[in-house]
Write a protein that holds these residues in place. Structure first.
Motif, short mmCIF file in Angstrom:
data_model
loop_
_atom_site.label_atom_id
_atom_site.label_comp_id
_atom_site.label_asym_id
_atom_site.label_seq_id
_atom_site.Cartn_x
_atom_site.Cartn_y
_atom_site.Cartn_z
N GLN A 196 0.82 -1.21 0.00
CA GLN A 196 0.00 0.00 0.00
C GLN A 196 0.86 1.26 0.00
OE1 GLN A 196 -2.17 -0.90 3.58
NE2 GLN A 196 -4.00 -1.57 2.46
N HIS A 197 1.89 1.26 0.84
CA HIS A 197 2.75 2.44 0.94
C HIS A 197 3.49 2.69 -0.38
CE1 HIS A 197 5.26 5.44 3.02
NE2 HIS A 197 6.20 5.02 2.19
N THR A 198 3.99 1.61 -1.00
CA THR A 198 4.75 1.76 -2.24
C THR A 198 3.86 2.23 -3.38
OG1 THR A 198 6.16 -0.07 -1.50
CG2 THR A 198 6.41 0.62 -3.77
N LYS A 199 2.67 1.70 -3.47
CA LYS A 199 1.74 2.15 -4.51
C LYS A 199 1.39 3.63 -4.33
CE LYS A 199 -0.49 -2.07 -6.12
NZ LYS A 199 -1.75 -2.81 -6.28
N LYS A 200 1.15 4.02 -3.08
CA LYS A 200 0.84 5.42 -2.80
C LYS A 200 2.02 6.31 -3.17
CE LYS A 200 -0.27 8.53 1.02
NZ LYS A 200 -0.49 8.64 2.49
N SER A 201 3.23 5.86 -2.86
CA SER A 201 4.43 6.63 -3.17
C SER A 201 4.59 6.84 -4.67
CB SER A 201 5.66 5.89 -2.61
OG SER A 201 6.86 6.53 -2.99
N VAL A 202 4.36 5.78 -5.46
CA VAL A 202 4.47 5.89 -6.92
C VAL A 202 3.37 6.80 -7.48
CG1 VAL A 202 4.35 4.60 -9.10
CG2 VAL A 202 5.62 3.66 -7.16
N GLN A 203 2.14 6.64 -6.96
CA GLN A 203 1.03 7.47 -7.43
C GLN A 203 1.30 8.96 -7.19
OE1 GLN A 203 -2.20 3.96 -6.33
NE2 GLN A 203 -2.39 5.93 -5.35
N LEU A 204 1.81 9.30 -5.99
CA LEU A 204 2.10 10.70 -5.67
C LEU A 204 3.27 11.23 -6.50
CD1 LEU A 204 1.59 10.74 -1.80
CD2 LEU A 204 0.07 11.64 -3.57
N HIS A 205 4.21 10.33 -6.83
CA HIS A 205 5.31 10.74 -7.71
C HIS A 205 4.76 11.16 -9.07
CE1 HIS A 205 9.39 10.68 -9.46
NE2 HIS A 205 8.77 10.25 -10.55
N TYR A 206 3.79 10.40 -9.60
CA TYR A 206 3.21 10.74 -10.89
C TYR A 206 2.39 12.02 -10.80
CZ TYR A 206 4.77 6.82 -13.64
OH TYR A 206 5.56 5.95 -14.35
N LEU A 207 1.80 12.30 -9.63
CA LEU A 207 1.09 13.56 -9.46
C LEU A 207 2.08 14.72 -9.49
CD1 LEU A 207 -1.45 15.17 -8.93
CD2 LEU A 207 -1.22 14.65 -6.48
N TYR A 248 8.64 -5.39 -1.40
CA TYR A 248 8.23 -4.36 -2.35
C TYR A 248 9.31 -3.29 -2.43
CZ TYR A 248 3.59 -6.34 -2.79
OH TYR A 248 2.55 -7.19 -3.07
N VAL A 249 9.61 -2.86 -3.66
CA VAL A 249 10.64 -1.86 -3.91
C VAL A 249 10.11 -0.88 -4.95
CG1 VAL A 249 12.55 -3.43 -3.37
CG2 VAL A 249 11.71 -3.25 -5.73
N THR A 250 10.85 0.21 -5.15
CA THR A 250 10.59 1.07 -6.30
C THR A 250 11.77 0.96 -7.26
OG1 THR A 250 11.55 3.00 -5.20
CG2 THR A 250 9.16 2.72 -5.04
#
Length: 336
Positions: A196-207, A248-250
């Motif tokens: 959940q945290h990693t998905k949120k991090s990627v989503q906010l990066h795209y924002l 999970y990683v980025t």
């Protein structure tokens, strides 16, 4: 066939040989001497090596035939004979694999005498489609050759350089970021899973990436891009899952050069380069105004959101920020 008076549609067919005793040739490259070409006439077969008729028929002996000089091929064109033993199809020959030599030190040579235990890291890559606002359902499995030592670390993650031979990921060096143990503990305390945290991090990066792209577009519309100069931009970031570690990683594109921070996590301004610091402040101001004072972007792609623990950072930035010439080019309202 015509030279010896043998009908082409008869029971006999002609083979070209590499010598008096054979073997037969598949292409002109296999003929050793064009001055004398050996041929033989044999009974046609049905493709399985059996003659079409059981009747005994005379077979001509191998006869030398004087041949004209070989045809010259145009540049880059190979003349290949299509003749082959009747009824027997030539096997496809796999192209010869090319081995590219590698420069090795003596230490590396000696290492090869022992079992190499190091392996590549298989990462399942999930992409976020910002336009559709959806995650890819099926991951792409990519083997990465990761460096053993982290080249950078922060309070939350550590970063490792990686390369890949995968056709879609071989064009650049990548950065794989792993969470520190303490960070994973903090996630559990906040009731979040690493996924959940990693998905949120990627989503906010795209924002944040979208805010930067919008800023660029607004400058173009008003013919102010030349006055502004280079705008800030963000590279691609993806979610990765290492299944054999349940981790999970980025995964993001590597950017060479020296990393500088311009806005701290607490909202204070810390950049040393005046021009770049003012552009980073402008982007933060722009994102804050575009989101109706709900979100603020920093130069790392992180976003501060009103109403949570990061609201203190927003308040601090609003207190310290002084609009500069870049803010004025975008006609941003004064924060205080």
């Amino acid at each position: 066939m015509k030279h010896f008076g043998i009908p082409e549609d008869g029971i006999l067919c002609c083979d070209v040989l590499a010598g008096e005793q054979g073997p037969f040739c598949f292409s002109v490259k296999q003929i050793p001497d064009f001055k004398v070409i050996h041929v033989r006439f044999i009974e046609r077969s049905d493709g399985e090596g059996e003659p079409e008729t059981k009747r005994s028929r005379p077979v001509a002996r191998s006869s030398p035939v004087r041949a004209p000089p070989p045809r010259r091929a145009a540049a880059g064109v190979e003349i290949v004979s299509t003749s082959h033993p009747c009824g027997i199809r030539p096997e496809k020959v796999s192209p010869e694999s090319r081995f590219i030599p590698k420069s090795l030190s003596v230490v590396d040579m000696l290492k090869l005498g022992n079992q190499i235990k190091r392996t590549t890291t298989a990462i399942e890559i999930y992409n976020f489609d910002f336009q559709a606002m959806a995650w890819s359902a099926s991951p792409v499995l990519v083997d990465f050759n990761m460096e053993e030592t982290a080249f950078g670390a922060g309070g939350f993650r550590e970063a490792f350089k990686a390369t890949s031979k995968h056709k879609e990921y071989s064009y650049t060096t990548w950065v794989v970021k792993h969470y520190l143990d303490k960070s994973l503990e903090d996630m559990r305390t906040l009731g979040q899973t690493p996924e959940q945290h990693t998905k949120k991090s990627v989503q906010l990066h795209y924002l944040a990436r979208n805010f930067a792209a919008q800023l660029h577009t607004d400058l173009e519309k008003e013919d102010n891009l030349i006055l502004f100069g280079d705008t800030l931009s963000y590279n691609k970031v993806m979610l990765g899952y290492i299944r054999n570690r349940d981790e999970y990683v980025t995964v993001e594109e590597f950017v060479s050069g020296t990393f500088d921070k311009y806005i701290n996590n607490d909202g204070t301004i810390c950049g040393k380069n005046k021009n770049l610091t003012e552009k980073a402040e402008c982007l933060a101001h722009y994102s804050y105004e575009k989101s109706k004072k709900e979100i603020m972007s920093d130069n790392e792609g992180k976003l501060f959101c009103a109403g949570n623990l990061n609201s203190h950072a927003i308040d601090k930035f609003v207190e310290l920020h002084k609009c500069n010439s870049f803010c004025q080019l975008l006609d941003l309202s004064v924060l205080r």
